[in-house]
Write a protein that holds these residues in place. Sequence first.
Motif, PDB file in Angstrom:
ATOM      1  N   CYS A  45      26.701   9.790   9.410  1.00 13.88           N
ATOM      2  CA  CYS A  45      27.261  11.032   8.843  1.00 13.88           C
ATOM      3  C   CYS A  45      27.764  11.946   9.968  1.00 13.88           C
ATOM      4  O   CYS A  45      26.979  12.396  10.801  1.00 13.88           O
ATOM      5  N   ARG A  61      21.907  16.427   1.247  1.00 11.67           N
ATOM      6  CA  ARG A  61      22.822  16.975   0.226  1.00 11.67           C
ATOM      7  C   ARG A  61      22.470  16.419  -1.155  1.00 11.67           C
ATOM      8  O   ARG A  61      22.531  17.144  -2.153  1.00 11.67           O
ATOM      9  N   CYS A  86      30.392  18.978   3.823  1.00 15.05           N
ATOM     10  CA  CYS A  86      30.573  17.525   3.642  1.00 15.05           C
ATOM     11  C   CYS A  86      32.069  17.207   3.625  1.00 15.05           C
ATOM     12  O   CYS A  86      32.853  17.857   2.944  1.00 15.05           O
ATOM     13  N   LEU A  87      32.451  16.179   4.377  1.00 15.93           N
ATOM     14  CA  LEU A  87      33.859  15.772   4.460  1.00 15.93           C
ATOM     15  C   LEU A  87      34.291  14.915   3.282  1.00 15.93           C
ATOM     16  O   LEU A  87      35.478  14.613   3.131  1.00 15.93           O
ATOM     17  N   CYS A  89      33.805  11.897   3.282  1.00 19.78           N
ATOM     18  CA  CYS A  89      34.390  10.748   3.987  1.00 19.78           C
ATOM     19  C   CYS A  89      33.804   9.430   3.499  1.00 19.78           C
ATOM     20  O   CYS A  89      34.380   8.374   3.718  1.00 19.78           O
ATOM     21  N   ARG A  90      32.655   9.505   2.889  1.00 14.26           N
ATOM     22  CA  ARG A  90      31.969   8.368   2.258  1.00 14.26           C
ATOM     23  C   ARG A  90      31.505   7.301   3.241  1.00 14.26           C
ATOM     24  O   ARG A  90      31.259   6.156   2.859  1.00 14.26           O
ATOM     25  N   CYS A  92      28.681   7.403   4.398  1.00 11.02           N
ATOM     26  CA  CYS A  92      27.298   7.176   3.942  1.00 11.02           C
ATOM     27  C   CYS A  92      27.240   6.056   2.896  1.00 11.02           C
ATOM     28  O   CYS A  92      26.255   5.328   2.833  1.00 11.02           O
ATOM     29  N   TYR A 102      27.702   7.984  -3.303  1.00 11.71           N
ATOM     30  CA  TYR A 102      27.592   9.388  -2.938  1.00 11.71           C
ATOM     31  C   TYR A 102      28.817  10.189  -3.396  1.00 11.71           C
ATOM     32  O   TYR A 102      28.705  11.327  -3.840  1.00 11.71           O
TER      33      TYR A 102
HETATM   34  S1  SF4 Z   1      30.586  11.904   2.759  1.00  7.60           S
HETATM   35 FE1  SF4 Z   1      28.556  11.297   3.461  1.00  7.60          FE
HETATM   36  S2  SF4 Z   1      28.842  10.695   5.618  1.00  7.60           S
HETATM   37 FE2  SF4 Z   1      30.666  11.884   5.027  1.00  7.60          FE
HETATM   38  S3  SF4 Z   1      30.182  14.009   5.644  1.00  7.60           S
HETATM   39 FE3  SF4 Z   1      29.588  13.803   3.477  1.00  7.60          FE
HETATM   40  S4  SF4 Z   1      27.437  13.257   3.550  1.00  7.60           S
HETATM   41 FE4  SF4 Z   1      28.245  12.874   5.619  1.00  7.60          FE
END
Ligand code: SF4
Length: 446
Positions: A45, A61, A86-87, A89-90, A92, A102
């Motif tokens: 992350c 989160r 949180c981006l 961006c996935r 995770c 997520y």
């Molecule tokens: S999508 Fe997941 S990895 Fe990306 S910033 Fe948000 S919590 Fe972090």
Amino acid sequence: MGCRPPVIVPERGDEPAGQAVLALSASSRAALDLCVHCGFCLAVCPTYDHLGIEDDSPRGRLHLIRNLSEGNIQPTGKVLEHLDLCLDCRACESACPAGVRYGVVIEDARAQLEAVRPRPFWAGGLRAFFLRGVFPRPAILRALARGLRLSQRLGLDRAATKLGLVRGRMALLADTARVPRQFSSDLLPGLTPARGARRYKVALLQGCVNDVLFGPTNAASVRVLAANGCEVSIPAGQCCCGSLAFHFGGIEQARAQARRNIDVFLETGAEYIITNAAGCGSTMKQYDHLLAGDPAYAEKARLVSAKVRDITEFLASIDLAPPPLPVRVKATYQDACHLAHGQGVRAQPRKLLSMIPGLELVSLRDSDTCCGSAGVYNIVQPEMADALLRRKMENIAATGAQVVASANAGCMMQLRLGARLYGPPVEVLHVIDLLDRAYGEGNGHG
Ligand code: SF4
Ligand code: SF4
């Protein structure tokens, strides 16, 4: 990391208990329930890596969202900050051994939190203007882009920045993204025949930002597809895929745009719907999820989602004509988050690049870590976006590459900004721009 349960540190202003502000959908709840708190996602992350704060990690989160949905905490400014950072961006999701989706959870939570978020009147008006008045209306977006081009030609944009009328990241991005003379909607016909025998019938999403800023890349996409036996239609009634509305938490607006695109693209009778922007492809592949509760569109959305392919995914899956011309550059590849993590498309763009004669492909450290673009993230969260961009540019510098290839307009704009601000002075191109050069067409400049 271990299996310790995450801890929410009570923050000043948090209400200890009260009415739940989130009513999560069944799919979000199911995704949340899969989380076993193992913490494998923390290492990938970007925000946790930068800040080291549990509440700025995926696990933290998810825990915040669960507590919001159970009424254990309230959406205070601090809670919203952790979620806003949180981006999406996935990364995770790629790391999660339990298969927690997520993205489904954060997007559901964000859409609902929009209703309770305090926002100044002017900011609400501006948001509504862009959400409902600009992105879903291509004619208005083009008119605004023409205005921006004129102001760039007259130097008014730089004057406005000097006077402080436009500030920060917005000013830098507007200055980096020079609006070309022609948009793809000016350049491209509604139907381009296949070169030689027709093997496939495809339809191209020309996009909103892509239409006005990346017309040459759209044109390169059509040429490369046609050179490989595709008849390419660009249906006139299409609009923005809805991902920007999604990022703004405007889920109903995103649904409205999805319905319009579904009707328009099904009408073409295309076997495949091609996108050359990772964020758009990821959103269109989720139309089935987005409209699952709409009896009139659920089945049509499922049909459309099943037809969507990223252009690199599609081209790597067919018998591709070998590109004949050498492109003698040292290049590296930056994974767009919504292609690598959102769609699992990693090998295909690399396969296409490695087919180009003369191109030396070198690997990029942490190539699937977000560059900080993330839709409008680089405008609304400039500090974190800048920290990620600096690190990305350091990694790019270490490769010694002259060209960075990517497959998403947002990443390309962010990397061009990075090259300008921090160096190295690399050329940033779409994978398809390079492939198009190798077929001997265009100059590939976006
Ligand atoms: S999508 Fe997941 S990895 Fe990306 S910033 Fe948000 S919590 Fe972090
Ligand atoms: S989201 Fe997945 S990786 Fe992260 S803590 Fe939960 S189960 Fe583990």
